[in-house]
Write an enzyme that holds these catalytic residues in place. Structure first.
Site, mmCIF file in Angstrom:
data_model
loop_
_atom_site.group_PDB
_atom_site.id
_atom_site.type_symbol
_atom_site.label_atom_id
_atom_site.label_comp_id
_atom_site.label_asym_id
_atom_site.label_seq_id
_atom_site.Cartn_x
_atom_site.Cartn_y
_atom_site.Cartn_z
ATOM 1 N N LEU A 1 0.895 -1.238 0.084
ATOM 2 C CA LEU A 1 -0.077 0.144 -0.054
ATOM 3 C C LEU A 1 1.214 1.167 -0.040
ATOM 4 O O LEU A 1 1.300 1.378 0.682
ATOM 5 C CB LEU A 1 -0.730 0.245 1.374
ATOM 6 C CG LEU A 1 -1.583 1.507 1.359
ATOM 7 C CD1 LEU A 1 -3.445 0.450 2.168
ATOM 8 C CD2 LEU A 1 -1.683 2.216 1.730
ATOM 9 N N HIS B 1 7.885 1.167 11.064
ATOM 10 C CA HIS B 1 8.623 1.990 10.343
ATOM 11 C C HIS B 1 7.997 3.227 10.912
ATOM 12 O O HIS B 1 6.542 3.826 11.143
ATOM 13 C CB HIS B 1 9.140 2.272 8.919
ATOM 14 C CG HIS B 1 9.889 3.668 8.254
ATOM 15 N ND1 HIS B 1 9.117 4.919 8.227
ATOM 16 C CD2 HIS B 1 11.226 3.756 8.243
ATOM 17 C CE1 HIS B 1 10.419 5.356 7.494
ATOM 18 N NE2 HIS B 1 11.033 4.987 7.508
#
Length: 338
Positions: A127, A231
């Site tokens: 995505l 992240h």
């Protein structure tokens, strides 16, 4: 603006390559290599065109576009069944408790075990939304369209859905987890290993990675701190996955230590709440409730946000939603409330 998610095709190669150059590394499903991306798009076109049947090793690639201009601003992927061409590896965190009666002390050692527990599951990933378009819930449309596609093509997918999130990287784009573990066995940097995996698959992990447990106490502080951490750019994606019901159960990515989350397919929020209905007509402005609505099967799949008014087996939809999906009265749609 009005947005639509649709099946991607080779015509979207330039857009996908542009996204791949923006990811900043560690984004295995979207490598900055035109030939690899073209092969993924061809594989996806074949998947969308196949008859309804149990999952084998298909890739479904979706594109998010602005309806009025056709500009592609995002993408997402669904892998129907992982672990077919080569094992799908993860690390699983476990704890070993040992007690010494003589010392009167108990030790709890955390270990990483190399496992293939997700083999046969469906994976959602890849995505990416253009940084300038990350507003107005557009990313949520892109993410949830995958689950509506699964609901509408249930036979094509597994009994479990999982997702791997990009792990923590340092300011140089390197992975503390890889530097503390993988680099010791492979003799290559994180960027080299990540690029090789994106282009050729991770069979080299099976060839070289030690099969015995790794005691985390032997890793550097930085490597231990990265275990299971996402992240910064992946935090919104993790939040959307958690809204769907995904859970983290101690599985992490073998490259960067990022978390892997999973859920039984039937427990996905969008799958549970998806309803089929026949389009009854256009809804008057200012009424109805917000929903994600999809129509079409296979490569004719489209999804958009719209206001709807569900009336039993029939549903009214606002004019913008009807236009985005190119719907006529009497056509079947699948929807879930936002």
């Amino acid at each position: 603006m009005n947005w639509r998610v649709r099946a991607a095709g080779l015509a979207d190669l330039d857009a996908l390559f542009g996204f791949a150059t923006m990811t900043g590394g560690g984004f295995t499903n979207l490598p900055p290599d035109r030939d690899t991306l073209a092969a993924k798009l061809e594989r996806s076109e074949a998947a969308f065109a196949r008859p309804e049947s149990p999952p084998e090793d298909e890739l479904y690639l979706l594109a998010l576009e602005e309806v009025a201009t056709g500009e592609v601003v995002g993408t997402a992927q669904i892998f129907s069944r992982v672990g077919v061409r080569w094992p799908f590896y993860s690390y699983r965190l476990a704890t070993l408790t040992q007690t010494s009666q003589q010392l009167r002390r108990t030790f709890r050692a955390e270990m990483l075990n190399l496992v293939t527990d997700f083999e046969g599951a469906t994976e959602v990933g890849g995505l990416f939304l253009h940084p300038e378009k990350r507003r107005d819930g557009v990313g949520r449309l892109l993410a949830r369209s995958r689950y509506l596609f699964i609901a509408m093509h249930r036979r094509r997918f597994g009994e479990e859905v999982m997702a791997e999130l990009r792990g923590r990287l340092d300011e140089k784009g390197s992975s503390p987890f890889w530097e503390g573990l993988g680099e010791k066995f492979f003799g290559m940097s994180f960027q080299e290993a990540d690029s090789f995996n994106a282009l050729h698959g991770n069979q080299f992990i099976a060839d070289l990675m030690p099969k015995h447990p790794i005691y985390t106490a032997l890793l550097s502080d930085d490597a231990r701190a990265a275990i299971g951490q996402v992240h910064d750019s992946g935090k919104p994606a993790l939040a959307m996955l958690e809204e769907e019901g995904f859970r983290y159960d101690g599985y992490i990515d073998i490259f960067d230590g990022g978390p892997a989350v999973s859920i039984r397919t039937e427990q996905l929020r969008t799958v549970r709440e998806a309803r089929k209905a026949t389009l009854g007509g256009v809804m008057p402005p200012g009424s109805g409730v917000p929903a994600i609505v999809a129509s079409g099967r296979g490569n004719m799949f489209n999804a958009t946000f719209a206001d709807i008014d569900a009336q039993g087996d029939s549903v009214l939809i606002d004019a913008a939603g009807r236009s985005a999906l190119s719907l006529d009265a009497g056509e079947e749609v699948t929807y879930a409330l936002r």
